[in-house]
Design a protein around this motif. Structure first.
Motif, PDB file in Angstrom:
ATOM      1  N   ALA A 282       0.835  -1.208   0.000  1.00  0.00           N
ATOM      2  CA  ALA A 282       0.000   0.000   0.000  1.00  0.00           C
ATOM      3  C   ALA A 282       0.868   1.256   0.000  1.00  0.00           C
ATOM      4  O   ALA A 282       0.550   2.232  -0.682  1.00  0.00           O
ATOM      5  N   ILE A 283       1.966   1.214   0.747  1.00  0.00           N
ATOM      6  CA  ILE A 283       2.872   2.370   0.769  1.00  0.00           C
ATOM      7  C   ILE A 283       3.467   2.585  -0.621  1.00  0.00           C
ATOM      8  O   ILE A 283       3.502   3.710  -1.128  1.00  0.00           O
ATOM      9  N   SER A 284       3.929   1.505  -1.248  1.00  0.00           N
ATOM     10  CA  SER A 284       4.535   1.663  -2.579  1.00  0.00           C
ATOM     11  C   SER A 284       3.501   2.192  -3.576  1.00  0.00           C
ATOM     12  O   SER A 284       3.821   3.051  -4.392  1.00  0.00           O
ATOM     13  N   ALA A 285       2.269   1.720  -3.474  1.00  0.00           N
ATOM     14  CA  ALA A 285       1.222   2.209  -4.378  1.00  0.00           C
ATOM     15  C   ALA A 285       0.910   3.683  -4.103  1.00  0.00           C
ATOM     16  O   ALA A 285       0.738   4.469  -5.042  1.00  0.00           O
ATOM     17  N   ALA A 286       0.863   4.075  -2.832  1.00  0.00           N
ATOM     18  CA  ALA A 286       0.544   5.460  -2.478  1.00  0.00           C
ATOM     19  C   ALA A 286       1.590   6.436  -3.010  1.00  0.00           C
ATOM     20  O   ALA A 286       1.261   7.558  -3.375  1.00  0.00           O
ATOM     21  N   PHE A 287       2.834   5.983  -3.072  1.00  0.00           N
ATOM     22  CA  PHE A 287       3.909   6.851  -3.556  1.00  0.00           C
ATOM     23  C   PHE A 287       4.304   6.544  -5.004  1.00  0.00           C
ATOM     24  O   PHE A 287       5.320   7.034  -5.493  1.00  0.00           O
ATOM     25  N   ILE A 288       3.491   5.714  -5.673  1.00  0.00           N
ATOM     26  CA  ILE A 288       3.683   5.359  -7.077  1.00  0.00           C
ATOM     27  C   ILE A 288       5.098   4.796  -7.293  1.00  0.00           C
ATOM     28  O   ILE A 288       5.866   5.271  -8.119  1.00  0.00           O
ATOM     29  N   LEU A 289       5.413   3.776  -6.520  1.00  0.00           N
ATOM     30  CA  LEU A 289       6.697   3.081  -6.616  1.00  0.00           C
ATOM     31  C   LEU A 289       6.446   1.587  -6.704  1.00  0.00           C
ATOM     32  O   LEU A 289       5.493   1.080  -6.120  1.00  0.00           O
ATOM     33  N   SER A 290       7.321   0.890  -7.404  1.00  0.00           N
ATOM     34  CA  SER A 290       7.277  -0.567  -7.311  1.00  0.00           C
ATOM     35  C   SER A 290       7.815  -0.944  -5.938  1.00  0.00           C
ATOM     36  O   SER A 290       8.499  -0.152  -5.280  1.00  0.00           O
ATOM     37  N   LEU A 291       7.538  -2.154  -5.497  1.00  0.00           N
ATOM     38  CA  LEU A 291       8.046  -2.602  -4.209  1.00  0.00           C
ATOM     39  C   LEU A 291       9.573  -2.593  -4.198  1.00  0.00           C
ATOM     40  O   LEU A 291      10.194  -2.161  -3.217  1.00  0.00           O
ATOM     41  N   ASN A 292      10.180  -3.013  -5.297  1.00  0.00           N
ATOM     42  CA  ASN A 292      11.646  -2.991  -5.383  1.00  0.00           C
ATOM     43  C   ASN A 292      12.187  -1.562  -5.328  1.00  0.00           C
ATOM     44  O   ASN A 292      13.207  -1.309  -4.674  1.00  0.00           O
ATOM     45  N   ASP A 293      11.517  -0.627  -6.006  1.00  0.00           N
ATOM     46  CA  ASP A 293      11.956   0.773  -5.949  1.00  0.00           C
ATOM     47  C   ASP A 293      11.800   1.342  -4.537  1.00  0.00           C
ATOM     48  O   ASP A 293      12.637   2.113  -4.084  1.00  0.00           O
ATOM     49  N   LEU A 294      10.729   0.944  -3.855  1.00  0.00           N
ATOM     50  CA  LEU A 294      10.537   1.373  -2.475  1.00  0.00           C
ATOM     51  C   LEU A 294      11.693   0.887  -1.616  1.00  0.00           C
ATOM     52  O   LEU A 294      12.297   1.655  -0.865  1.00  0.00           O
ATOM     53  N   PHE A 295      12.024  -0.397  -1.726  1.00  0.00           N
ATOM     54  CA  PHE A 295      13.104  -0.968  -0.918  1.00  0.00           C
ATOM     55  C   PHE A 295      14.443  -0.308  -1.242  1.00  0.00           C
ATOM     56  O   PHE A 295      15.245  -0.047  -0.352  1.00  0.00           O
ATOM     57  N   ASP A 296      14.688  -0.033  -2.516  1.00  0.00           N
ATOM     58  CA  ASP A 296      15.935   0.649  -2.901  1.00  0.00           C
ATOM     59  C   ASP A 296      15.978   2.068  -2.320  1.00  0.00           C
ATOM     60  O   ASP A 296      17.026   2.513  -1.839  1.00  0.00           O
ATOM     61  N   LEU A 297      14.850   2.762  -2.358  1.00  0.00           N
ATOM     62  CA  LEU A 297      14.791   4.130  -1.877  1.00  0.00           C
ATOM     63  C   LEU A 297      15.120   4.223  -0.389  1.00  0.00           C
ATOM     64  O   LEU A 297      15.861   5.102   0.046  1.00  0.00           O
TER      65      LEU A 297
END
Length: 180
Positions: A106-121
């Motif tokens: 849900a966090i990745s979707a809210a910030f328009i990120l893939s899960l992998n991009d979220l983890f990298d960020l």
């Protein structure tokens, strides 16, 4: 009912109900329900405002604060503008600290990120959760992280896994409180 780390509410209070529905929130001043959160505008010397994208602290000496307000209407002494990463981390950590749960999908979707991009960020390493999983302090199911009752005493330790600034050990100017 225990709320977060250091607050309590009666079972019929709106904060206890928000905790039950996983909608409890936290702003700079403490725990609250979403309808009472928003931005915090601070008045007075040393006061700190929390905006969506910044924190601003007023001048500390009362006389200097009063003179600044009289001269310009503003008394800001220092501020910090949040980056995109700061906002993402704040959302994850606030959600965990308030509701003992976070849905990373849900966090990745809210910030328009893939899960992998979220983890990298946020420099998240899923393997860092393993000791907490092994000790039955948290569960992780489809990237929905739940802090179990036994894990609530370690809430800050869990939240720290989502703060990339804590992984910046080469910068001696960064100081943070330590957990036991």
């Amino acid at each position: 009912v225990p709320i977060g780390l250091d607050h309590f509410a009666r079972p019929d209070d709106e904060m206890a109900k928000a905790l039950d529905s996983r909608t409890l929130h936290r702003n700079f001043m403490g725990y609250c329900v979403k309808k009472h959160t928003g931005q915090v505008y601070a008045f007075g010397s040393t006061a700190i405002s929390q905006l969506d994208n910044a924190y601003i602290q007023n001048l500390k000496p009362t006389v200097a604060y009063m003179e600044a307000v009289e001269n310009s209407g503003l008394a800001a002494d220092k501020g910090y503008q949040l980056t995109f990463r700061d906002k993402v981390c704040r959302d994850i950590i606030n959600t965990l600290m308030c509701n003992h749960f976070v849905d990373l999908n849900a966090i990745s979707a809210a910030f328009i990120l893939s899960l992998n991009d979220l983890f990298d960020l946020i420099l998240f390493d899923e393997s860092e959760l393993q000791p907490l999983l092994d000790d039955h302090l948290v569960t992780l199911d489809n990237y929905k992280l739940t802090i179990l009752p036994e894990g609530k005493m370690f809430l800050r330790n869990v939240a720290m896994l989502f703060d990339p600034l804590l992984k910046n050990g080469d910068n001696p100017t960064l100081r943070y409180s330590k957990t036991v």
